[in-house]
Enzyme design. Structure first.
Site, PDB file in Angstrom:
ATOM      1  N   HIS A  88      -6.380  -7.561  -2.448  1.00  0.00           N
ATOM      2  CA  HIS A  88      -5.287  -7.204  -2.879  1.00  0.00           C
ATOM      3  C   HIS A  88      -4.110  -8.116  -2.637  1.00  0.00           C
ATOM      4  O   HIS A  88      -4.083  -8.635  -1.341  1.00  0.00           O
ATOM      5  CB  HIS A  88      -4.748  -5.754  -3.018  1.00  0.00           C
ATOM      6  CG  HIS A  88      -4.651  -5.320  -1.564  1.00  0.00           C
ATOM      7  ND1 HIS A  88      -3.666  -5.339  -0.901  1.00  0.00           N
ATOM      8  CD2 HIS A  88      -5.604  -4.742  -0.937  1.00  0.00           C
ATOM      9  CE1 HIS A  88      -3.641  -4.505   0.182  1.00  0.00           C
ATOM     10  NE2 HIS A  88      -4.922  -4.363   0.339  1.00  0.00           N
ATOM     11  N   ASP A  90      -0.823  -7.450  -2.563  1.00  0.00           N
ATOM     12  CA  ASP A  90       0.477  -6.793  -1.873  1.00  0.00           C
ATOM     13  C   ASP A  90       0.294  -6.289  -0.666  1.00  0.00           C
ATOM     14  O   ASP A  90      -0.839  -6.201   0.122  1.00  0.00           O
ATOM     15  CB  ASP A  90       0.828  -5.373  -2.748  1.00  0.00           C
ATOM     16  CG  ASP A  90      -0.070  -4.438  -2.844  1.00  0.00           C
ATOM     17  OD1 ASP A  90      -1.266  -4.803  -2.789  1.00  0.00           O
ATOM     18  OD2 ASP A  90       0.292  -3.088  -2.605  1.00  0.00           O
ATOM     19  N   ASP A 151      -3.930  -7.389   5.932  1.00  0.00           N
ATOM     20  CA  ASP A 151      -4.147  -6.533   4.885  1.00  0.00           C
ATOM     21  C   ASP A 151      -3.316  -6.843   3.534  1.00  0.00           C
ATOM     22  O   ASP A 151      -2.245  -6.369   3.718  1.00  0.00           O
ATOM     23  CB  ASP A 151      -3.914  -4.799   5.427  1.00  0.00           C
ATOM     24  CG  ASP A 151      -4.101  -4.033   4.580  1.00  0.00           C
ATOM     25  OD1 ASP A 151      -4.837  -4.138   3.331  1.00  0.00           O
ATOM     26  OD2 ASP A 151      -3.656  -2.799   4.599  1.00  0.00           O
ATOM     27  N   GLU A 185      -1.920  -2.338  -4.654  1.00  0.00           N
ATOM     28  CA  GLU A 185      -3.176  -1.346  -3.950  1.00  0.00           C
ATOM     29  C   GLU A 185      -2.498  -0.424  -2.913  1.00  0.00           C
ATOM     30  O   GLU A 185      -3.092   0.619  -3.143  1.00  0.00           O
ATOM     31  CB  GLU A 185      -4.133  -2.219  -3.141  1.00  0.00           C
ATOM     32  CG  GLU A 185      -5.513  -1.550  -2.545  1.00  0.00           C
ATOM     33  CD  GLU A 185      -5.147  -0.918  -1.367  1.00  0.00           C
ATOM     34  OE1 GLU A 185      -6.226   0.175  -1.038  1.00  0.00           O
ATOM     35  OE2 GLU A 185      -4.289  -1.215  -0.512  1.00  0.00           O
ATOM     36  N   GLU A 186      -1.493  -0.981  -2.259  1.00  0.00           N
ATOM     37  CA  GLU A 186      -0.847  -0.069  -1.184  1.00  0.00           C
ATOM     38  C   GLU A 186      -0.129   1.050  -2.018  1.00  0.00           C
ATOM     39  O   GLU A 186       0.283   2.052  -1.062  1.00  0.00           O
ATOM     40  CB  GLU A 186       0.114  -1.028  -0.299  1.00  0.00           C
ATOM     41  CG  GLU A 186      -0.615  -2.023   0.283  1.00  0.00           C
ATOM     42  CD  GLU A 186      -1.688  -1.537   1.606  1.00  0.00           C
ATOM     43  OE1 GLU A 186      -1.654  -0.202   1.904  1.00  0.00           O
ATOM     44  OE2 GLU A 186      -2.159  -2.450   2.116  1.00  0.00           O
ATOM     45  N   ASP A 207     -11.567  -5.553   2.407  1.00  0.00           N
ATOM     46  CA  ASP A 207     -10.192  -4.837   2.489  1.00  0.00           C
ATOM     47  C   ASP A 207     -10.664  -3.900   3.915  1.00  0.00           C
ATOM     48  O   ASP A 207      -9.528  -2.926   4.093  1.00  0.00           O
ATOM     49  CB  ASP A 207      -9.840  -4.221   1.384  1.00  0.00           C
ATOM     50  CG  ASP A 207      -8.242  -3.922   1.406  1.00  0.00           C
ATOM     51  OD1 ASP A 207      -7.360  -4.151   2.351  1.00  0.00           O
ATOM     52  OD2 ASP A 207      -8.003  -2.781   0.620  1.00  0.00           O
ATOM     53  N   HIS A 389      -0.160  -2.541   8.550  1.00  0.00           N
ATOM     54  CA  HIS A 389       1.049  -1.886   7.919  1.00  0.00           C
ATOM     55  C   HIS A 389       1.931  -1.579   9.233  1.00  0.00           C
ATOM     56  O   HIS A 389       2.881  -0.850   9.113  1.00  0.00           O
ATOM     57  CB  HIS A 389       0.754  -0.333   7.487  1.00  0.00           C
ATOM     58  CG  HIS A 389      -0.178  -0.311   6.309  1.00  0.00           C
ATOM     59  ND1 HIS A 389      -0.406   0.579   5.569  1.00  0.00           N
ATOM     60  CD2 HIS A 389      -0.919  -1.349   5.698  1.00  0.00           C
ATOM     61  CE1 HIS A 389      -1.469   0.778   4.535  1.00  0.00           C
ATOM     62  NE2 HIS A 389      -1.700  -0.748   4.718  1.00  0.00           N
TER      63      HIS A 389
HETATM   64 ZN   LIG Z   1      -5.782  -3.229   2.198  1.00  0.00          ZN
END
Ligand SMILES: [Zn+2]
Length: 419
Positions: A88, A90, A151, A185-186, A207, A389
């Site tokens: 992904h 994002d 990520d 995705e997030e 991922d 994150h």
């Molecule tokens: Zn991810």
């Protein structure tokens, strides 16, 4: 088998692409109703679209919703159905992704890591023991004011590096590869509007976290919204008349088993999680999520709530509780266990790349889980980053290379053996 030359090629390709991708701000935004939710994701999509075309992939297309597709035709003699690798664009809304300045720490010394743009911030092996697995090796972090974006830009870079290797070294065999890079995705919208016709029969999301992680299980997930309907009367004259919806809702929640909450559970334990409680005497609303790995356990929790509702309606005559239960996603193992070759080949591909397997069950959901139930069985493979994150997010350079090697081995196993 990837020769040392190919391994080195994968390492350099994945690293240079990774550094290029993290420089683009692709933080997604839950408040937005656009697809994708932020324009930065399209900027990265356009950049990677050009790269896919440069590699000579066919049918490269960036769809209106921000999905980027491309096809690499199978090598001669492949026995495999088309395969999809996904990652992904994002990054998490939880931290800034603007102006990410990656730092390569060439020879990690095993000590605390400090950040030039945030003197207070420190990442130590005491709180992150996995750091010590990479002592003496290069690690990548951000500069202290943003997340890194491994990520899932690591996943993107690894897939692109593997494609570049398959194009560059024709001796590497592979199935038809239908690549898909996805937005948002997030914020849980990563499969909304994905074109299944453009995907392969089976897929892998790149991922996961630490080198070696392989995930073929996630939660079963329900959402429960309980609406408490009470009756308000002047409090001075309320005896035997008032039904205080807010107070009763609080008592209801208090009867749920305290130990079965996110803050008291781990590994394979499930939970009830109250996410919102609001109301007044007339009406109150409790929103909660229910999580377990086993579907019957989810059903048991739903049944427990139903019985509690019945008991509360007896205990408080005149009270009404209206429940609404919705299934959010299901444990992908239900599907993946029907297709054992997917996980089995991933395990062998990792072993061939010299990677120690870490089998994990995700305490959450993934795009792969949704894809499993949409018709494409899709386990999740490590991308190699840790502390996702957060401003202390990091990735060892070795992970970028080993994930690339794992993809190349996976392609070979599928091409040689078929299903
Ligand atoms: Zn991810």
């Amino acid at each position: 088998m990837p020769t040392p030359e190919i391994a080195q090629f994968l390492r350099e390709e994945a690293l240079s692409r990774f550094l290029r991708y993290v420089a683009v701000d692709t933080r997604s935004d839950e408040e937005s109703s656009e697809h994708p939710s932020t324009p930065g994701q399209l900027n990265l999509a356009r950049l990677v679209e050009r790269e896919l075309k440069e590699l000579g992939l066919r049918d490269v297309e960036l769809s209106a919703g921000g999905f980027l597709y491309g096809v690499l035709p199978a090598s001669d003699g492949s026995k495999s159905p088309p395969l999809t690798f996904l990652a992904h664009f994002d990054t998490s809304p939880s931290e800034s992704g603007a102006g990410v300045t990656p730092i390569i720490r060439e020879n990690y010394d095993g000590g605390p890591i400090r950040f030039p743009k945030n003197p207070e911030l420190v990442l130590t092996p005491e709180e992150e023991p996995d750091l010590l697995l990479f002592k003496g090796e290069p690690l990548i972090t951000a500069s202290g004011d943003t997340l890194l974006g491994a990520d899932d830009k690591a996943g993107m870079a690894e897939i692109m590096a593997a494609l570049a290797a398959l194009v560059r070294f024709p001796g590497l065999t592979h199935p038809e590869l239908r690549i898909a890079f996805t937005p948002d995705e997030e914020i849980g919208r990563g499969t909304d509007g994905i074109d299944l016709a453009r995907l392969g029969k089976y897929g892998y999301t790149m991922d996961g976290g630490l080198i070696g992680e392989l995930e073929d299980e996630c939660f079963n997930a329900h959402k429960a919204v309980l609406l408490f309907k009470g009756r308000n009367i002047h409090p001075g004259y309320a005896k035997n008349k008032m039904i205080n919806a807010a107070a009763i809702a609080a008592r209801f929640i208090a009867t749920l088993p305290e130990a079965e909450s996110p803050e008291h559970t781990e590994k394979r334990e499930g939970f009830f999680h109250l996410t919102e409680l609001k109301g007044d005497e007339n009406e109150a609303k409790a929103t909660m999520i229910i999580r377990d790995f086993e579907a019957p356990e989810n059903a048991r929790r739903v049944e427990l709530l139903r019985r509690l509702i019945a008991a509360f309606e007896i205990r408080y005559p005149g009270l009404e509780i209206r429940p609404a239960f919705t299934e959010q996603y299901r444990n992908m193992n239900e599907v993946l266990s029907q297709h054992p070759a997917l996980v089995e080949k991933a395990r062998r591909a990792m072993a061939a790349a010299g990677v120690q397997e870490i089998r994990k069950a995700i305490r959450g959901g993934t795009d792969g889980a949704r894809l499993c139930f949409m018709g494409m069985p899709t386990p999740n493979v490590f991308a190699g980053g840790l502390r996702f994150h957060s401003k202390t997010e990091w990735i060892p350079v070795r992970a970028l290379q080993k994930a690339g090697e794992t993809i190349v081995h996976l392609c070979r196993l599928w091409a040689e053996e078929g299903e």
